[in-house]
Design a protein around this motif. Structure first.
Motif, PDB file in Angstrom:
ATOM      1  N   HIS A  89       0.832  -1.211   0.000  1.00 40.71           N
ATOM      2  CA  HIS A  89       0.000   0.000   0.000  1.00 40.71           C
ATOM      3  C   HIS A  89       0.871   1.268   0.000  1.00 40.71           C
ATOM      4  O   HIS A  89       0.644   2.188  -0.798  1.00 40.71           O
ATOM      5  CB  HIS A  89      -0.919  -0.008   1.224  1.00 40.71           C
ATOM      6  CG  HIS A  89      -1.644   1.286   1.436  1.00 40.71           C
ATOM      7  ND1 HIS A  89      -2.585   1.755   0.553  1.00 40.71           N
ATOM      8  CD2 HIS A  89      -1.524   2.245   2.395  1.00 40.71           C
ATOM      9  CE1 HIS A  89      -3.031   2.935   0.964  1.00 40.71           C
ATOM     10  NE2 HIS A  89      -2.392   3.242   2.082  1.00 40.71           N
ATOM     11  N   ASP A  93       0.537   3.535  -3.194  1.00 43.92           N
ATOM     12  CA  ASP A  93      -0.192   4.785  -2.975  1.00 43.92           C
ATOM     13  C   ASP A  93       0.705   6.009  -3.169  1.00 43.92           C
ATOM     14  O   ASP A  93       0.280   7.034  -3.678  1.00 43.92           O
ATOM     15  CB  ASP A  93      -0.771   4.775  -1.556  1.00 43.92           C
ATOM     16  CG  ASP A  93      -1.753   5.902  -1.322  1.00 43.92           C
ATOM     17  OD1 ASP A  93      -2.911   5.766  -1.773  1.00 43.92           O
ATOM     18  OD2 ASP A  93      -1.371   6.927  -0.710  1.00 43.92           O
ATOM     19  N   TYR A 143       2.805   8.326   6.274  1.00 47.40           N
ATOM     20  CA  TYR A 143       1.515   7.635   6.309  1.00 47.40           C
ATOM     21  C   TYR A 143       0.958   7.604   7.724  1.00 47.40           C
ATOM     22  O   TYR A 143       1.694   7.378   8.686  1.00 47.40           O
ATOM     23  CB  TYR A 143       1.655   6.241   5.696  1.00 47.40           C
ATOM     24  CG  TYR A 143       1.560   6.370   4.191  1.00 47.40           C
ATOM     25  CD1 TYR A 143       0.345   6.211   3.551  1.00 47.40           C
ATOM     26  CD2 TYR A 143       2.652   6.785   3.445  1.00 47.40           C
ATOM     27  CE1 TYR A 143       0.226   6.418   2.184  1.00 47.40           C
ATOM     28  CE2 TYR A 143       2.550   6.991   2.083  1.00 47.40           C
ATOM     29  CZ  TYR A 143       1.321   6.804   1.457  1.00 47.40           C
ATOM     30  OH  TYR A 143       1.200   7.029   0.113  1.00 47.40           O
ATOM     31  N   GLY A 146      -6.280   6.580   9.502  1.00 47.84           N
ATOM     32  CA  GLY A 146      -7.549   7.273   9.685  1.00 47.84           C
ATOM     33  C   GLY A 146      -8.477   6.347  10.441  1.00 47.84           C
ATOM     34  O   GLY A 146      -8.063   5.267  10.876  1.00 47.84           O
ATOM     35  N   LYS A 152      -3.383   6.961   5.199  1.00 47.20           N
ATOM     36  CA  LYS A 152      -3.351   8.012   4.172  1.00 47.20           C
ATOM     37  C   LYS A 152      -1.977   8.673   4.164  1.00 47.20           C
ATOM     38  O   LYS A 152      -1.359   8.856   5.216  1.00 47.20           O
ATOM     39  CB  LYS A 152      -4.405   9.075   4.493  1.00 47.20           C
ATOM     40  CG  LYS A 152      -5.829   8.531   4.479  1.00 47.20           C
ATOM     41  CD  LYS A 152      -6.859   9.644   4.560  1.00 47.20           C
ATOM     42  CE  LYS A 152      -7.085  10.168   5.946  1.00 47.20           C
ATOM     43  NZ  LYS A 152      -7.884   9.341   6.796  1.00 47.20           N
ATOM     44  N   GLU A 282      -0.454  15.487  10.109  1.00 40.49           N
ATOM     45  CA  GLU A 282      -0.974  16.426   9.109  1.00 40.49           C
ATOM     46  C   GLU A 282      -0.534  17.863   9.358  1.00 40.49           C
ATOM     47  O   GLU A 282      -0.568  18.690   8.439  1.00 40.49           O
ATOM     48  CB  GLU A 282      -2.516  16.399   9.113  1.00 40.49           C
ATOM     49  CG  GLU A 282      -3.134  15.105   8.609  1.00 40.49           C
ATOM     50  CD  GLU A 282      -3.350  14.068   9.701  1.00 40.49           C
ATOM     51  OE1 GLU A 282      -2.611  14.093  10.712  1.00 40.49           O
ATOM     52  OE2 GLU A 282      -4.241  13.219   9.549  1.00 40.49           O
ATOM     53  N   TYR A 340      -4.265  15.344   1.924  1.00 43.05           N
ATOM     54  CA  TYR A 340      -3.806  13.954   1.818  1.00 43.05           C
ATOM     55  C   TYR A 340      -3.470  13.657   0.366  1.00 43.05           C
ATOM     56  O   TYR A 340      -4.111  14.191  -0.555  1.00 43.05           O
ATOM     57  CB  TYR A 340      -4.899  13.000   2.295  1.00 43.05           C
ATOM     58  CG  TYR A 340      -5.249  13.156   3.761  1.00 43.05           C
ATOM     59  CD1 TYR A 340      -4.342  12.796   4.747  1.00 43.05           C
ATOM     60  CD2 TYR A 340      -6.480  13.681   4.139  1.00 43.05           C
ATOM     61  CE1 TYR A 340      -4.662  12.950   6.091  1.00 43.05           C
ATOM     62  CE2 TYR A 340      -6.809  13.840   5.485  1.00 43.05           C
ATOM     63  CZ  TYR A 340      -5.894  13.469   6.457  1.00 43.05           C
ATOM     64  OH  TYR A 340      -6.198  13.625   7.779  1.00 43.05           O
ATOM     65  N   ARG A 343      -6.358  12.078  -2.233  1.00 41.25           N
ATOM     66  CA  ARG A 343      -7.664  11.847  -1.577  1.00 41.25           C
ATOM     67  C   ARG A 343      -8.411  13.156  -1.403  1.00 41.25           C
ATOM     68  O   ARG A 343      -8.467  13.713  -0.297  1.00 41.25           O
ATOM     69  CB  ARG A 343      -7.458  11.202  -0.215  1.00 41.25           C
ATOM     70  CG  ARG A 343      -7.117   9.742  -0.336  1.00 41.25           C
ATOM     71  CD  ARG A 343      -6.587   9.211   0.959  1.00 41.25           C
ATOM     72  NE  ARG A 343      -5.647   8.171   0.678  1.00 41.25           N
ATOM     73  CZ  ARG A 343      -5.966   6.885   0.665  1.00 41.25           C
ATOM     74  NH1 ARG A 343      -7.164   6.505   0.948  1.00 41.25           N
ATOM     75  NH2 ARG A 343      -5.036   6.005   0.374  1.00 41.25           N
ATOM     76  N   ALA A 346     -11.250  13.135   1.503  1.00 44.56           N
ATOM     77  CA  ALA A 346     -10.736  13.187   2.883  1.00 44.56           C
ATOM     78  C   ALA A 346     -10.080  14.540   3.135  1.00 44.56           C
ATOM     79  O   ALA A 346     -10.182  15.104   4.229  1.00 44.56           O
ATOM     80  CB  ALA A 346      -9.736  12.056   3.105  1.00 44.56           C
ATOM     81  N   THR A 347      -9.439  15.095   2.106  1.00 38.80           N
ATOM     82  CA  THR A 347      -8.810  16.410   2.257  1.00 38.80           C
ATOM     83  C   THR A 347      -9.868  17.470   2.517  1.00 38.80           C
ATOM     84  O   THR A 347      -9.727  18.287   3.439  1.00 38.80           O
ATOM     85  CB  THR A 347      -7.999  16.751   0.982  1.00 38.80           C
ATOM     86  OG1 THR A 347      -6.997  15.752   0.818  1.00 38.80           O
ATOM     87  CG2 THR A 347      -7.356  18.126   1.077  1.00 38.80           C
TER      88      THR A 347
END
Ligand code: MCA
Ligand code: AMP
Length: 478
Positions: A89, A93, A143, A146, A152, A282, A340, A343, A346-347
């Protein structure tokens, strides 16, 4: 004095140690030469990245990451206890182009899709002068879990890292006269961004202890110590080790709430009041107690330079900063990320158009700007030993077991870990014999990193659900 560059280890007249890790010491000239060699190789091969680094606590990891930073190539630090699906992943990703340094044989990296490897040689030396990459270049993709789904990616720019470290250096009086000690993982913000890149930027030697044990901290002879609350609570339970931290300048805690009794016990044993600070992957670190200011147990301090914070009620209206009223904490500032990776939904949920980031933490702020984190808005994000773990990820891993019909995972208060992961499992009646709890713990351990294994699995006849069929996790705690 801060070095103008994010990541150029500047040799001094005495060429003192820059980083000691895994029994090896890299002097400043070693780190400069070896990271230059890595950067030259990346630039020579035209690798634009991202590159993945198998982030063991080792000199090779330090040289790889500083080298990539100097070349302006984004790094994806991969936790070295990851399971195969996790590695796949992270690589897929992030769009990783290569491994920077070969992951050891027998690790999950070799079960994931193969990538070319750019070798890292700790003893190689390069001599070129390298231009500083632009401030808005992505330095790393980290990473983080969540509440649901796979972790993410958060792209973190050089500017954000610089602003965070400079803000902390200001708050903590952190200078090149400090020796920093910690034994935290080199794949999360705490150990890597603050604990490694911070030491290089500030110019304070780092002693990495491998694991953050009380004995290793006691033996390290530093001035500045970083730990997650579990580390401080284990030191508080070891008076002999704690007494050897009396000569330090500053002890710092973060990544999870520091229990007040631990703050008090460490004060008794070491004479130090721990400085607590607050952050997220973040946002990097945004709020901290100051070395020259009040350290109030249970509170995480004041916004760093350039940071603004606010509290919102359920109706979206501002909540007063009166030290009592609780609201959803939002933050903006120069170290806060901008979304993110890949995404947009989600952002959009977390980042407002005006730059305010919704942390998902619930807090109070007093009239003097002191912050207290009261808890998280969602029971589905668990902090165990300072690691952030999404309940959904563990539930999905459990549901992949043939005998598991339903699963609900929660964090239960724990004196050592802050929260421990407990899974409630309903067995599929068609599966024959019910699996043993230990078997399910190992089943999760085979798929995911070690710290994501439930400490306890309770086999239950049914999960409590509301009229809509949604699991009521609060009832599981009772
Ligand atoms: C663990 N063990 C288990 C289980 N879980 N055994 C059976 N079943 C389980 N479910 C085993 C472990 O493998 C280990 O065995 C032994 O039990 C002890 O484990 P543990 O209590 O977890 O201790 P530990 O391995 O010593 O880990 C504690 C730790 C670690 C060192 C504090 O949690 C840690 O490094 N935390 C740091 C996390 C961090 O850096 N977070 C920062 C995120 P054995 O000994 O045989 O291996 S960044 C962040 O949060 C932001 C930005 C911020 O604010 O900083
Ligand atoms: P992570 O992204 O792994 O860095 O986790 C971030 C979360 O850790 C935050 O949203 C908080 O819930 C928690 N956290 C970090 N530092 C503190 C602290 N000093 N006190 C309370 N919670 C903290």
């Amino acid at each position: 004095m801060l070095f103008p560059s994010l990541s150029v280890p500047v040799p001094t007249a005495d060429d003192g140690p820059a980083v000691t890790v895994d029994g090896a010491t890299l002097r400043r000239s070693d780190l400069l030469g070896a990271s230059t060699a890595v950067a030259e190789r990346l630039l020579g091969l035209r690798v634009r990245g991202p590159v993945a680094v198998w982030a063991t606590p080792s000199a090779a990891t330090v040289v790889a990451i500083v080298g990539a930073l100097r070349a302006g190539v984004p790094v994806v630090p991969v936790p070295p206890d990851s399971g195969a699906a996790e590695v796949a992943h992270l690589l897929g990703d992030s769009g990783a182009q290569a491994w920077l340094g070969a992951p050891p044989e027998g690790t999950a990296a070799h079960e994931a899709p193969a990538l070319p490897t750019v070798p890292v040689r700790v003893h190689a030396r390069g001599w070129h002068h390298l231009a500083e990459p632009p401030a808005d270049a992505v330095a790393m993709i980290m990473y983080t879990s969540g509440t649901t789904g796979a972790p993410k990616g958060v792209p973190i720019t050089r500017r954000a890292i610089g602003a965070c470290i400079d803000g902390l250096a200001d708050a903590w009086g952190w200078t090149d006269a400090d020796t920093l000690v910690h034994g935290l993982p080199l794949f999360h913000v705490h150990g890597l961004v603050l604990g490694m890149i911070g030491a290089v930027r500030v110019g304070s030697p780092l002693v990495h202890t491998g694991r953050p044990t009380p004995a290793a901290y006691a033996a390290a002879n530093g001035t500045l110590y970083f730990g997650v609350p579990t580390v401080w609570s284990r030191i508080a339970a070891d008076p002999e080790a704690a007494a050897r931290l009396r000569g330090a300048r500053l002890l710092v805690s973060g990544s999870a709430p520091l229990p007040v009794p631990v703050f008090e016990r460490i004060r008794e044993l070491t004479g130090h009041e721990i400085v607590e600070r607050y952050g997220m992957t973040e946002t990097l670190i945004t709020v901290s107690a100051r070395a020259d200011g009040e350290r109030r147990p249970g509170w995480v301090g004041l916004p760093l330079s350039g940071v603004q914070t606010r509290l919102l009620g359920d109706d979206g209206a501002p909540v007063p900063h009166d030290g009592q009223s609780i609201g959803s904490l939002q933050i903006r500032g120069p170290m806060v990320g901008s979304g993110y990776l890949g995404r947009p939904e989600a952002t959009a949920e977390a980042w407002g158009a005006d730059g305010w980031f919704t942390t998902g933490d619930v807090a109070v702020i007093d009239g003097g700007g002191m912050h207290r984190i009261v808890g998280r808005a969602s029971t589905d994000l668990i902090k165990s030993g300072g690691f952030r773990v999404g309940a959904g990820e563990i539930e999905s891993a459990l549901l992949a077991h043939d005998a598991v019909a339903e699963a609900a995972v929660i964090g239960v208060p724990d004196d050592d870990l802050g929260q421990r992961i407990v899974a409630f499992v309903v067995v599929d009646p068609a599966a024959g014999a019910a699996p043993r709890p230990a078997e399910l713990v190992e089943f999760v351990g085979a798929a995911l990193a070690r710290h994501k294994r439930p400490r306890e699995v309770r086999i239950v006849p049914a999960l409590p659900r509301n009229a809509m069929g949604k699991v009521q996790k609060k009832l599981l705690l009772g």
